[in-house]
Design an enzyme around this catalytic site. Structure first.
Site, PDB file in Angstrom:
ATOM      1  N   SER A  55       0.810  -1.210   0.000  1.00 44.42           N
ATOM      2  CA  SER A  55       0.000   0.000   0.000  1.00 44.42           C
ATOM      3  C   SER A  55       0.849   1.269   0.000  1.00 44.42           C
ATOM      4  CB  SER A  55      -0.942   0.001   1.202  1.00 44.42           C
ATOM      5  OG  SER A  55      -0.208  -0.024   2.404  1.00 44.42           O
ATOM      6  N   ASP A 105       1.682   0.375   8.443  1.00 45.29           N
ATOM      7  CA  ASP A 105       3.072  -0.071   8.376  1.00 45.29           C
ATOM      8  C   ASP A 105       3.597   0.092   6.954  1.00 45.29           C
ATOM      9  OD1 ASP A 105       1.860  -2.068   6.971  1.00 45.29           O
ATOM     10  OD2 ASP A 105       2.582  -3.713   8.200  1.00 45.29           O
TER      11      ASP A 105
END
Length: 743
Positions: free
Chosen positions: A101, A112
């Site tokens: 992502s 994260d």
């Protein structure tokens, strides 16, 4: 003038670069109203924390810069320790790549970072998990450092200056790693081991996706909206059989290819239009698969029989092409398709001005959708054990879903991705408890006043799988337990607080994360290599999707279903006692293997009555194969690949072979013997049942019967369950359903 302008637009559209394996559906450019709806979409997403501010983005860049310097220092040190010439040491390089992502540009606040450490050929994986791990241990700003070498994609996890990082490793067959290294080149895969290929795959797929969309910014905004919607609707979890981040990204990328000039608001609507009408199992492809002389295994149903059984194939664009949705089952696909249809309806209303974007992001109320639920509980005596145990149990829940789907009386088994903390009053022995809920729809049975359904075997097979894996990786410890209980909707308030059972209109992602209870920080041990535990920029929502029916198996009308014989909740509990030595040479027992057994009373909430029946006319469970055939694909170029191929109700292992077919046939023969022995047992119990069930003996089966599980979910499925050391609590999960009708 207008005619000249129109001709100019047409000429520019003809010259536009072609994306995807088919022509676009529409080249229409956005209108002013489309930009207005797009801004409203952005405004609707902001309260959920999907956008980071400039300061947070810059902090991530600083942390990644520090990590990149650490990697270069470490590789230089390793090179010196291996006596490489100083001139070589000075040029060896090393680099950190990001993927997932963050690389796609759609990460959320507090998410994260998935990162890859690329090293030259003389740096070994053992160096990464030893000397680099030690270097991180002594680095300022590093917290919660842990290595997971036995994960499907081995990883070091840590927090660096407040940013969580999952770092994987790959070494290339080259002497130096330059700063301008391009991982999209297939030749980089030459002479690499499978773990390095898996590690590189995340970066290669992410970069290829970005390369295959016509407008990156529009793609990112659309993907943010779709991911938020999926999390809110409870269908964002690769591990549990829904879709993970990579799969959602590829679906959005395909939509962008089909509508290359559309605004994000239009693309969200078109996303639901395309995939609510997609004729699965025809595959979603972003580009034509390319041949390579590296001879790596790729997804190709023309060559690999097992690929023909994948239910919802979404194929990664980078070589070696793989299906990122291997875990999807009939139930999860049914739920997602219904959500696509619901999303199409809602976005249609929004673009007509009849509603707003907040309606699309409303969570459903999973706990009002079904009449029957299975409560799956995992508990441990310490927090550390609980984190490990929950991670393993959660990674195997899809095995339970598959077992239930193969039960001929079950139409749908819908797992809610959200886990909940258990009520400590009911689990006094263990302070650390997590619960999952599965909504169940039972099939209507023709000409039957009542049907007795036994779920004990399905549950026991699941617990066998979990304990086999735990035993093989030496995780099994004192106090680790699994319990499965059947409850009705009206009894859920004994397990969950009222605010969870009631539908929530507003809930931010941070709220969702906080409410999720203790989550495992351990990587999934058997996740798909393309979409494993890498994409963790999420919390899954409290509430999950609307219940749905497969067309061939109609839903049960709540008004036509009743229960009887109310007793205490029926449960299967498996408990690990002290001092478990590794088992050797044992076959996998099911329920009635010769083990040291004890009966442990389940402590149900007061006035909690669960309909069960023991030993009365239990109808044998048989495997019901699915033979429905999908039609032609409307929008994809591989329409005939999976045509006229039979489906089954669960995703098979990638090594499906004739041996697997023989195993299934053997399993069915054993099942027949099991039912014959069960019938004999039931006849013996009729006299007890006739006097009001004053005594309900523990159900047993022929102790000479031993079998292997039919599922090959685990790479070590041949390993034995540590049967002689696990106390199997043999309360059956059996229930009677009345006045059901089969359409």
């Amino acid at each position: 003038m207008k005619e000249t302008s129109a001709n100019t637009v047409l000429d520019s559209q003809r010259k536009q670069k072609h994306y995807g394996i088919t022509s676009p559906i529409s080249l229409a450019c956005p209108k002013e109203i489309d930009h207005i709806y797009t801004q409203k979409l952005i405004d609707a997403m902001k309260p959920f924390g999907v956008f980071e501010d400039e300061e947070e983005l810059n902090h991530r860049l600083v942390v990644l810069g520090k990590l990149n310097n650490l990697v270069k220092e470490w590789i230089s040190d390793v090179s010196e320790s291996k006596n490489l010439p100083p001139s070589v040491v000075a040029a060896v390089g090393g680099k950190i790549f990001t993927f997932g992502s963050y690389r796609l540009g759609v990460h959320t606040k507090g998410a994260d970072i998935d990162a890859l450490c690329v090293a030259p050929r003389h740096v070994e994986r053992s160096d990464f998990f030893q000397s680099f791990f030690e270097k991180l241990k002594h680095q300022d700003g590093i917290r919660n450092l842990r290595a997971v070498e036995d994960a499907f994609v081995p990883v070091i996890k840590f927090e660096f200056d407040g940013i969580e990082i999952d770092l994987v490793f790959a070494r290339l067959a080259i002497q130096t790693i330059s700063d301008n290294l391009d991982l999209r080149d297939d030749s980089r895969l030459r002479s690499l081991d499978i773990r390095c290929i898996r590690s590189l795959n995340g970066c290669r797929v992410t970069d290829e996706i970005l390369h295959l969309v016509p407008n990156k910014e529009t793609f990112r905004l659309t993907l943010r909206a779709v991911k938020l919607w999926a999390k809110r609707r409870g269908i964002y979890s690769n591990m549990l059989g829904f879709l993970g981040g990579v799969s959602w990204a590829m679906l959005v990328a395909r939509t962008c290819q089909l509508y290359p000039n559309a605004a994000a608001s239009t693309l969200v609507h078109k996303f639901f239009l395309v995939f609510s009408k997609w004729e699965w199992p025809n595959p979603v492809l972003l580009k034509q698969p390319e041949e390579s002389n590296l001879n790596l295994p790729v997804w190709d149903p023309r060559v690999n029989p097992s690929d023909r059984y994948h239910l919802m194939p979404i194929i990664t664009p980078a070589y070696p092409q793989q299906n990122s949705t291997y875990n999807v089952s009939t139930s999860t696909r049914t739920v997602m398709i219904e959500e696509f249809k619901q999303g199409l309806s809602v976005t249609g209303e929004i673009l007509q001005g009849k509603s707003d974007w907040s309606k699309l992001l409303e969570p459903p109320n999973f706990f009002q959708k079904y009449r029957h639920y299975i409560v799956l509980t995992a508990s441990a005596s310490t927090e550390e054990n609980h984190l490990e145990w929950v991670g393993l149990v959660e990674s195997k829940i899809r095995v339970l879903v598959g077992n239930l789907e193969r039960n001929e009386f079950i139409t749908l088994a819908h797992v809610n991705p959200q886990s909940f903390p258990g009520n400590k009053e009911h689990y006094k022995d263990n302070n650390y408890v997590s619960m999952w809920f599965l909504g169940i729809i039972f099939r209507r049975v023709e000409n039957a006043e009542s049907v007795n359904i036994d779920l004990t075997y399905d549950i026991q097979s699941f617990t066998d799988t979990v304990y086999r894996q735990a035993n093989n990786i030496n995780m099994l410890k004192e106090g680790m337990k699994i319990e499965a209980t059947h409850v009705k909707k009206k009894q859920l308030h004994h397990y969950l607080p009222a605010e969870i059972l009631q539908k929530k209109k507003k809930q931010s992602l941070s709220d969702i994360n906080r409410s999720s209870g203790p989550q495992s920080k351990r990587s999934s041990l058997d996740s798909n290599c393309l979409d494993s535990s890498r994409d963790t920029d999420n919390g899954t929502p409290f509430n999950s999707p609307v219940s749905t029916n497969k067309p061939s198996k109609p839903d049960i009308s709540p008004s036509r279903e009743t229960e009887r014989n109310n007793t205490e909740p029926a449960a299967v509990i498996v408990e690990k006692p002290l001092n478990v030595p590794p088992a050797q040479g044992l076959s996998i027992p099911v329920i009635g293997a010769k083990v040291d057994s004890v009966v442990k009373a389940v402590s149900p909430p007061a006035v909690c009555t669960i309909p069960t029946v023991v030993g009365r006319n239990v109808i044998p469970r048989t495997t019901t194969p699915h033979n429905s055939i999908q039609g032609q694909l409307l929008l994809n170029g591989m329409a005939n690949i999976t045509k006229n191929l039979p489906k089954r109700s669960h995703s098979p292992s990638t090594d499906m072979s004739s041996k697997r077919i023989k195993d299934i046939e053997k399993f069915l023969r054993l099942e027949s013997k099991f039912q014959e022995s069960r019938a004999t047992e039931n006849r013996k119990r009729k006299s007890v049942d006739a006097i009001g069930r004053e005594c309900m003996p523990i159900p047993t089966i022929d102790t000479s019967r031993k079998k292997r599980l039919p599922s090959k979910e685990l790479p070590d499925s041949s390993s034995p369950v540590p049967a002689n050391n696990i106390r199997v609590i043999k309360n059956s999960i059996r229930l009677t359903l009345n006045r059901l009708r089969l359409h």
